[in-house]
Design a protein around this motif. Sequence first.
Motif, mmCIF file in Angstrom:
data_model
loop_
_atom_site.group_PDB
_atom_site.id
_atom_site.type_symbol
_atom_site.label_atom_id
_atom_site.label_comp_id
_atom_site.label_asym_id
_atom_site.label_seq_id
_atom_site.Cartn_x
_atom_site.Cartn_y
_atom_site.Cartn_z
ATOM 1 N N ALA A 186 -11.974 9.360 -2.524
ATOM 2 C CA ALA A 186 -13.304 9.857 -2.867
ATOM 3 C C ALA A 186 -14.359 9.202 -1.975
ATOM 4 C CB ALA A 186 -13.607 9.578 -4.344
ATOM 5 N N ARG A 187 -14.235 7.894 -1.805
ATOM 6 C CA ARG A 187 -15.207 7.150 -1.000
ATOM 7 C C ARG A 187 -15.168 7.611 0.464
ATOM 8 N NH1 ARG A 187 -19.860 4.076 -0.716
ATOM 9 N NH2 ARG A 187 -19.662 2.444 0.854
ATOM 10 N N LEU A 188 -13.957 7.848 1.015
ATOM 11 C CA LEU A 188 -13.839 8.193 2.431
ATOM 12 C C LEU A 188 -14.031 9.694 2.680
ATOM 13 C CD1 LEU A 188 -11.121 5.593 3.024
ATOM 14 C CD2 LEU A 188 -13.071 5.817 4.537
ATOM 15 N N ALA A 189 -14.179 10.438 1.623
ATOM 16 C CA ALA A 189 -14.566 11.857 1.645
ATOM 17 C C ALA A 189 -14.067 12.675 2.835
ATOM 18 C CB ALA A 189 -16.092 11.968 1.550
ATOM 19 N N GLY A 190 -12.758 12.987 2.821
ATOM 20 C CA GLY A 190 -12.223 13.911 3.832
ATOM 21 C C GLY A 190 -11.830 13.273 5.152
ATOM 22 N N ARG A 191 -12.040 11.973 5.312
ATOM 23 C CA ARG A 191 -11.680 11.334 6.591
ATOM 24 C C ARG A 191 -10.196 10.969 6.658
ATOM 25 N NH1 ARG A 191 -16.641 9.841 5.190
ATOM 26 N NH2 ARG A 191 -18.304 10.122 6.702
ATOM 27 N N VAL A 192 -9.536 11.047 5.492
ATOM 28 C CA VAL A 192 -8.130 10.638 5.427
ATOM 29 C C VAL A 192 -7.287 11.779 4.868
ATOM 30 C CG1 VAL A 192 -6.487 9.073 4.302
ATOM 31 C CG2 VAL A 192 -8.704 8.205 5.090
ATOM 32 N N SER A 193 -6.263 12.214 5.633
ATOM 33 C CA SER A 193 -5.382 13.246 5.081
ATOM 34 C C SER A 193 -3.945 12.741 4.988
ATOM 35 C CB SER A 193 -5.446 14.504 5.947
ATOM 36 O OG SER A 193 -5.087 14.165 7.271
ATOM 37 N N TYR A 194 -3.711 11.527 5.458
ATOM 38 C CA TYR A 194 -2.352 10.989 5.424
ATOM 39 C C TYR A 194 -2.395 9.528 4.988
ATOM 40 C CZ TYR A 194 2.163 9.242 6.956
ATOM 41 O OH TYR A 194 3.393 8.649 6.969
ATOM 42 N N CYS A 195 -1.465 9.161 4.091
ATOM 43 C CA CYS A 195 -1.450 7.814 3.521
ATOM 44 C C CYS A 195 -0.061 7.200 3.549
ATOM 45 C CB CYS A 195 -1.834 7.914 2.044
ATOM 46 S SG CYS A 195 -3.462 7.357 1.720
ATOM 47 N N GLU A 196 -0.001 5.922 3.796
ATOM 48 C CA GLU A 196 1.256 5.166 3.620
ATOM 49 C C GLU A 196 0.926 3.942 2.781
ATOM 50 O OE1 GLU A 196 3.149 4.096 7.272
ATOM 51 O OE2 GLU A 196 3.459 6.189 7.870
ATOM 52 N N ILE A 197 1.756 3.693 1.753
ATOM 53 C CA ILE A 197 1.396 2.583 0.862
ATOM 54 C C ILE A 197 2.424 1.451 0.852
ATOM 55 C CG2 ILE A 197 0.049 4.075 -0.667
ATOM 56 C CD1 ILE A 197 2.412 3.971 -2.629
ATOM 57 N N ASP A 198 3.546 1.660 1.542
ATOM 58 C CA ASP A 198 4.604 0.641 1.474
ATOM 59 C C ASP A 198 4.571 -0.335 2.647
ATOM 60 O OD1 ASP A 198 5.506 1.847 -0.826
ATOM 61 O OD2 ASP A 198 6.805 3.222 0.285
ATOM 62 N N ASN A 199 3.497 -0.304 3.414
ATOM 63 C CA ASN A 199 3.451 -1.118 4.626
ATOM 64 C C ASN A 199 3.267 -2.587 4.300
ATOM 65 O OD1 ASN A 199 2.004 1.500 4.595
ATOM 66 N ND2 ASN A 199 2.401 1.345 6.788
ATOM 67 N N LEU A 200 4.198 -3.380 4.745
ATOM 68 C CA LEU A 200 4.081 -4.829 4.578
ATOM 69 C C LEU A 200 3.870 -5.451 5.951
ATOM 70 C CD1 LEU A 200 6.980 -5.300 2.028
ATOM 71 C CD2 LEU A 200 4.563 -5.784 1.599
ATOM 72 N N PRO A 201 3.139 -6.534 6.001
ATOM 73 C CA PRO A 201 2.958 -7.185 7.294
ATOM 74 C C PRO A 201 4.279 -7.770 7.777
ATOM 75 C CG PRO A 201 2.077 -8.548 5.523
ATOM 76 C CD PRO A 201 2.470 -7.247 4.906
ATOM 77 N N ARG A 202 4.512 -7.702 9.089
ATOM 78 C CA ARG A 202 5.763 -8.201 9.671
ATOM 79 C C ARG A 202 5.448 -9.144 10.814
ATOM 80 N NH1 ARG A 202 10.157 -4.182 8.484
ATOM 81 N NH2 ARG A 202 11.417 -5.602 9.730
ATOM 82 N N ALA A 203 6.333 -10.152 10.963
ATOM 83 C CA ALA A 203 6.124 -11.140 12.020
ATOM 84 C C ALA A 203 6.235 -10.511 13.404
ATOM 85 C CB ALA A 203 7.123 -12.284 11.880
ATOM 86 N N GLY A 204 7.003 -9.394 13.523
ATOM 87 C CA GLY A 204 7.111 -8.721 14.812
ATOM 88 C C GLY A 204 5.735 -8.292 15.321
ATOM 89 N N ALA A 205 4.939 -7.716 14.421
ATOM 90 C CA ALA A 205 3.588 -7.283 14.802
ATOM 91 C C ALA A 205 2.688 -8.488 15.075
ATOM 92 C CB ALA A 205 2.996 -6.412 13.697
ATOM 93 N N ILE A 206 2.880 -9.560 14.297
ATOM 94 C CA ILE A 206 2.109 -10.791 14.536
ATOM 95 C C ILE A 206 2.425 -11.318 15.943
ATOM 96 C CG2 ILE A 206 1.762 -13.211 13.807
ATOM 97 C CD1 ILE A 206 0.665 -11.336 11.708
ATOM 98 N N ALA A 207 3.709 -11.229 16.319
ATOM 99 C CA ALA A 207 4.124 -11.716 17.646
ATOM 100 C C ALA A 207 3.490 -10.884 18.758
ATOM 101 C CB ALA A 207 5.647 -11.687 17.757
ATOM 102 N N ILE A 208 3.492 -9.542 18.584
ATOM 103 C CA ILE A 208 2.908 -8.646 19.600
ATOM 104 C C ILE A 208 1.414 -8.940 19.761
ATOM 105 C CG2 ILE A 208 2.277 -6.228 20.024
ATOM 106 C CD1 ILE A 208 5.030 -5.515 18.651
#
Lengths: 241, 338
Positions: A186-208
């Motif tokens: 509701a707050r982002l009003a149409g700016r978002v049409s795709y969602c992912e909710i299971d994303n956890l932070p990973r050390a691989g991305a921290i390393a990159i």
Amino acid sequence: MKLLAVETSTEACSAALIIDGVVSERFELAPKEHTRLILPMIDELMSAAGLKPQQLDALAFSCGPGSFTGVRIATAVIQGIALGADLPIVPVSTLAAIAQDFFDKNNDKPLRESLKIAPTNCNLAFTAMDARMGEIFWGVYQRNEQGFAELIGKESVTTAVDVEFPDLIGAGVGSGWGVYHDELMARLAGRVSYCEIDNLPRAGAIAILGAQGFKQGLAVTVEQAMPVYLRDKVAKKESER
Amino acid sequence: MYVLGIETSCDETAVAIYHSEQGLINHNLHSQVDMHSEYGGVVPELASRDHIRKLAPLIKQLMQESRLSSADINGIAYTAGPGLMGALLVGATTARSLAWAWKIPAVAVHHMEGHLLAPMLEENPPEFPFVALLISGGHTLLIQVKGIGRYQLLGESLDDAAGEAFDKTAKMLGLGYPGGPKLSALAEHGTPQIKFPRPMTDRPGLDFSFSGLKTFTLNTFNASKKTEQDQADIAAGFQQAVAETLSIKCKRALQQTGLKRLVVAGGVSANKQIRAALTEMTAKEQAQIYFPRLEFCTDNGAMIAYAGCQRLMAGQQQGLEIFARPRWPISELSQTTD
């Protein structure tokens, strides 16, 4: 360029080694098991690569936001190793790591097509982690030309209905979208049409992101490598009661 | 053997280096007392946040001041409990990770074992066996110590710890936090006007209870005119009651065990009147009494480095698991039941 990264700010626990752009990672979903797992993970990665800590160029850690205790575990592990091997440290945002992982995964074209995600949605992440107490940790990340997650504006701890954002289209990413999906939509009003909710932070991305930060001169000393809690007021002084 | 000791179990960040032959090399400490006093007590989350700010710089400074290089250090000892979980984790995680980077052993130390061995850092240390009275903000314990790691619990507080009773009573008298030392200072200007109870001294056993005494003190204060003199007299009555109660129980412990050596440690062992009462009692009993120096009565890194050094020399060490245990009965340390 050799960098070791750790990530313990949520129920996941991970460590990663990046050597000249190639990432190896150990990852486990293990609530409250971080203290048992993290050093063996690091030890395995380093042994497999035949490296001593002194042979690394730098360290990186997820400095938050996230569980206060979890973020401190990552900080203390990295501080201990930095003290022992005299290494510089690159603090990396947990939200940036979540966004980076999302970008890397969804810019793989076949995967994106199989998930039916519009390409416009894959370069901007409205990243939200559940912060408990009715709030989320919030940060808007954009994928830059080199493919790295870059913050737009500031990170904050906020209620879902009060999040601030640029007028751009993107994806909703992170556990905060699971808990406050309707409020955020509701707050982002149409700016978002795709969602992912299971994303956890990973050390691989921290390393990159850590390796990139190191190139940009963002490494700090052990005294400066501190957690970022975002929620800074945790108790009332007697004079405030 | 050089051992680095790290202590972060509550509101002091403390580090030290102990050498198995040369003794204490150096120690360093940052106290959070001023920060917590604004909140009227220790705020665990703030304690953890401060530990992580201060610990790494303290270790760095200690190494530089001691003119030792990383290659000189043979082991790391860290307080694994009892204490505040978040606070313990900062010290345990930093210590274990540093030991990994240095490729040296790490050992987890019980905080109260550190306290009871603190008099070993003095010129004239007690020989084993002895009776130890540990009195602090979190503990009141009487322990029979047969050797390193051979501890038999003789008695403990069933409710408030001695230091806790001091702090809570001080708060009731309007002395702020941490009020224990303020209460003692005030007591010097007072004289007990009535007899305060000596809890649990009229029955056999070595356990303590201080919460009734605290209530008695509050009632006495409320019934008084609450003048400054009343305050001082009541503080004196309370302190005398605690000192005598501890003294009676320690005497009983010495008689029961047949031992002639008493070690007194923990933050409350800095209290002058308690020291005087216990010293007088041991003289009458023809026993020896041992205190750590004042700065090692409260939490410090030296006692952890010392206790860790003994355990490392005995061949103990921890694996790569970061070990922290907020509740850890000292009786579980004993490997023997003799």
